[in-house]
Design an enzyme around this catalytic site. Structure first.
Site, short mmCIF file in Angstrom:
data_model
loop_
_atom_site.label_atom_id
_atom_site.label_comp_id
_atom_site.label_asym_id
_atom_site.label_seq_id
_atom_site.Cartn_x
_atom_site.Cartn_y
_atom_site.Cartn_z
N ASN A 32 0.75 -1.08 0.11
CA ASN A 32 -0.05 0.02 0.00
C ASN A 32 1.11 1.34 0.03
N LYS A 84 7.19 -0.84 11.77
CA LYS A 84 8.22 -1.36 12.25
C LYS A 84 8.97 -0.30 13.28
N SER A 124 10.84 -10.79 14.17
CA SER A 124 11.94 -9.95 14.75
C SER A 124 12.56 -10.59 15.99
N TYR A 148 5.31 -3.25 19.33
CA TYR A 148 5.73 -3.64 17.97
C TYR A 148 6.09 -5.26 18.21
N LYS A 152 4.34 -8.80 16.82
CA LYS A 152 5.01 -9.96 16.03
C LYS A 152 4.74 -11.34 16.77
N TYR A 176 14.49 -11.82 12.41
CA TYR A 176 15.75 -11.21 11.91
C TYR A 176 16.21 -10.44 12.86
N ASN A 198 17.54 4.18 13.47
CA ASN A 198 18.43 3.11 13.67
C ASN A 198 19.96 3.65 13.26
N ARG A 292 19.88 5.43 25.12
CA ARG A 292 18.47 5.50 24.80
C ARG A 292 17.89 4.62 25.65
N GLY A 294 15.39 1.93 26.89
CA GLY A 294 14.86 0.70 26.62
C GLY A 294 15.82 -0.01 25.94
N ASP A 295 17.32 0.58 25.49
CA ASP A 295 17.90 -0.05 24.75
C ASP A 295 18.69 -1.32 25.37
P1 NAD Z 1 9.55 -1.23 5.32
O1 NAD Z 1 8.68 -0.49 5.83
O2 NAD Z 1 10.77 -0.91 4.32
O3 NAD Z 1 8.73 -2.49 4.53
C1 NAD Z 1 7.37 -2.90 4.69
C2 NAD Z 1 6.75 -2.56 3.57
O4 NAD Z 1 5.16 -3.21 3.87
C3 NAD Z 1 6.46 -1.16 3.19
O5 NAD Z 1 6.78 -1.15 1.70
C4 NAD Z 1 5.08 -0.68 3.52
O6 NAD Z 1 4.43 0.34 2.55
C5 NAD Z 1 4.18 -2.03 3.28
N1 NAD Z 1 2.97 -2.13 4.16
C6 NAD Z 1 3.01 -1.77 5.38
N2 NAD Z 1 1.72 -2.18 6.01
C7 NAD Z 1 1.09 -2.43 4.87
C8 NAD Z 1 -0.26 -3.01 4.65
N3 NAD Z 1 -1.35 -2.94 5.67
N4 NAD Z 1 -0.66 -3.34 3.57
C9 NAD Z 1 0.11 -3.43 2.35
N5 NAD Z 1 1.32 -2.97 2.49
C10 NAD Z 1 1.80 -2.44 3.85
O7 NAD Z 1 10.13 -2.42 6.21
P2 NAD Z 1 11.12 -3.66 6.22
O8 NAD Z 1 12.45 -3.04 6.85
O9 NAD Z 1 11.42 -3.99 4.89
O10 NAD Z 1 10.57 -4.84 7.12
C11 NAD Z 1 9.69 -5.74 6.47
C12 NAD Z 1 9.19 -6.52 7.71
O11 NAD Z 1 10.35 -7.26 8.35
C13 NAD Z 1 8.25 -5.96 8.58
O12 NAD Z 1 7.27 -6.84 8.91
C14 NAD Z 1 9.23 -5.60 9.79
O13 NAD Z 1 8.58 -5.61 11.12
C15 NAD Z 1 10.34 -7.00 9.88
N6 NAD Z 1 11.18 -6.65 10.37
C16 NAD Z 1 12.12 -5.69 9.98
C17 NAD Z 1 13.23 -5.25 10.89
C18 NAD Z 1 14.30 -4.04 10.22
O14 NAD Z 1 15.03 -3.81 11.14
N7 NAD Z 1 13.98 -3.66 8.90
C19 NAD Z 1 13.70 -6.18 11.83
C20 NAD Z 1 12.96 -7.25 12.04
C21 NAD Z 1 11.98 -7.36 11.43
C1 UD1 Z 2 16.14 -1.46 17.04
C2 UD1 Z 2 14.61 -1.57 17.29
C3 UD1 Z 2 14.47 -3.11 17.34
C4 UD1 Z 2 14.28 -3.43 15.81
C5 UD1 Z 2 15.75 -3.08 15.28
C6 UD1 Z 2 15.91 -3.39 13.98
C7 UD1 Z 2 14.38 -0.07 19.34
C8 UD1 Z 2 14.53 0.04 20.85
N1 UD1 Z 2 14.78 -1.20 18.90
O1 UD1 Z 2 16.77 -2.14 17.50
O2 UD1 Z 2 13.02 -3.54 17.70
O3 UD1 Z 2 14.31 -5.06 15.95
O4 UD1 Z 2 15.96 -1.64 15.60
O5 UD1 Z 2 17.00 -2.98 13.29
O6 UD1 Z 2 14.20 0.86 18.29
N2 UD1 Z 2 22.79 3.73 18.38
C9 UD1 Z 2 23.38 5.00 18.56
N3 UD1 Z 2 23.11 6.08 17.93
C10 UD1 Z 2 21.98 6.15 17.03
C11 UD1 Z 2 21.09 4.99 16.77
C12 UD1 Z 2 21.81 3.77 17.47
O7 UD1 Z 2 24.48 4.90 19.09
O8 UD1 Z 2 21.78 7.37 16.40
C13 UD1 Z 2 23.03 2.61 19.05
C14 UD1 Z 2 21.69 1.95 19.97
O9 UD1 Z 2 22.01 2.42 21.20
C15 UD1 Z 2 22.32 0.39 19.71
C16 UD1 Z 2 22.94 0.24 18.24
O10 UD1 Z 2 23.06 1.53 17.97
O11 UD1 Z 2 23.35 0.02 20.56
C17 UD1 Z 2 21.67 -0.11 17.27
O12 UD1 Z 2 20.55 0.61 17.38
P1 UD1 Z 2 19.48 0.35 16.29
O13 UD1 Z 2 20.00 0.49 14.90
O14 UD1 Z 2 18.41 1.28 16.64
O15 UD1 Z 2 18.98 -1.13 16.40
P2 UD1 Z 2 18.50 -1.87 17.76
O16 UD1 Z 2 18.72 -0.94 19.08
O17 UD1 Z 2 19.02 -3.06 17.72
#
Ligand code: NAD
Ligand code: UD1
Length: 335
Positions: A32, A84, A124, A148, A152, A176, A198, A292, A294-295
């Protein structure tokens, strides 16, 4: 196989579309575009030399999903579509449960109607919560710390119940770790709007001059160098993990299986920055700031189950991650 990727225009979905298409599968995207842009389709076409069909629809529209499943004679679905952002999920939990849990239920209803019973789900590592031990293996207790993560875990519970209720379902939930990096072409990658939450996209924006400096969230954790450690996995390794999961479901698995996709190694914030600095040949401006909320100090995957069941391991290095991120970031500025 004919494979539907919900959320296929997003970061992980688009890279997986490349890998599956190049492996000979027929790939259909459904999105979407709430967190992606249709322009990714042109870039996929450049990489693949052909256009992929893409349907603009919300996964919560069960009838629309049902039509796509029938029209393209879909054999298997990979369900990426979801929201996410952890902070946003705390501020607006209903949005997250509606999109991620209700969206999954709607997809399952459509799949049930059509009789498509092969599914890979994007989960995740965040479902594990505070580590009781490390590395996290798939038997580690689950206790997500935010809505979030809860969305999942709840979806995984629904999938487990479904597989118990009907032995024809083949479902793999992939947990992941931290997906980073970009396709080697530099045409697709992660491009968050505004200020990234991130680390990796933040580093890239500082390197490109879009942001003035990086804040390092704490340097007094009980880790190798005091900064947080994570299991950063190259998005192309992750994409290949999905191809392996599809083969696994096609050939051997029945029921419901949870599998970690990570490298099995942790990298600190300072280590990642220094790898990026090596790629760009100059220093990244950074300051140590407070932790941060919750980290977690450190987490990483036990990756043996993926190796055993999927015959898959992550092969790309931290250098590859930084190089491809930089290539994508530089290409974006030129475009
Ligand atoms: P992303 O936001 O780039 O991709 C998600 C896609 O889903 C987007 O294109 C968005 O437009 C689409 N979308 C969201 N809600 C929708 C809906 N209701 N109907 C149709 N399309 C919809 O995110 P991503 O990083 O590619 O992540 C993909 C999946 O992996 C997600 O479910 C996310 O929770 C999971 N995940 C991501 C990470 C990460 O760090 N990127 C880590 C763990 C899990
Ligand atoms: C975050 C999400 C987690 C998700 C993951 C996916 C939170 C609390 N958690 O985790 O749910 O699955 O991303 O990739 O958001 N950091 C810095 N400076 C920054 C950003 C991050 O120092 O500007 C540090 C953080 O403290 C951490 C590390 O970098 O130690 C990674 O951070 P981030 O990329 O946000 O990932 P997660 O914390 O693992």
């Amino acid at each position: 196989m004919n494979i539907l990727l919900t959320g296929g225009a997003g970061y992980i979905g688009s890279h997986t579309a490349v890998v599956l298409s190049q492996a000979g599968h027929e790939v259909v995207l459904l999105d979407n575009f709430c967190n992606s842009s249709p322009s990714v389709l042109e870039r996929l076409q450049k990489i693949l030399g052909k256009a992929l069909p893409c349907v603009e629809a919300d996964v919560r529209n069960t009838d629309a999903v049902e039509r796509v499943l029938r029209e393209y004679k879909i054999d298997a679905v990979i369900h990426f579509a979801g929201l996410k952002a952890v902070g946003e999920s705390v501020a607006n939990p209903v949005l997250y449960y509606a999109n991620n849990v209700q969206g999954s239920i709607s997809l399952l209803q459509a799949m049930q109607k059509v009789g498509v019973k092969t599914l890979v789900f994007s989960s995740s590592a965040t479902v594990y919560g505070e580590p009781q031990y490390l590395p996290y293996d798939e038997d580690h207790p689950t206790k997500p710390m935010n809505p979030y993560g809860q969305s999942k875990l709840q979806t995984e519970k629904i999938l487990r119940d479904l597989a118990i209720s009907d032995a024809d379902w083949k479902i793999t939930s992939l947990r992941y770790f931290n997906p980073v990096g970009a396709h080697e072409s530099g045409l697709i990658g992660e491009d968050p709007n505004g200020i990234p939450n991130n680390l990796m996209p933040y580093i890239a924006k500082v390197a490109s001059g879009e942001l003035p400096h990086l804040n390092i969230f704490g340097d007094d954790y009980e880790t190798r160098d005091g900064t947080g450690e994570r299991d950063y996995i190259h998005v192309m390794d992750l994409a290949e993990g999905h191809e392996a999961a599809i083969s696994y479901l096609e050939n051997c698995c029945r029921g419901f299986e949870v599998i970690n996709l990570g490298t099995g190694k942790s990298v600190s914030v300072l280590e990642l920055i220094s790898a990026y600095e090596e790629v760009i040949g100059c220093k990244i401006k950074k300051f140590i700031t407070k932790k941060r909320p919750g980290d977690l100090p450190v987490y990483y995957a036990q990756a043996n189950k993926a190796k055993k069941l999927l015959n898959w391991i992550a092969i790309r290095s931290v250098g590859d991650i930084c190089e491809t991120t930089q290539r994508f970031s530089a290409a974006k500025i030129i475009a």
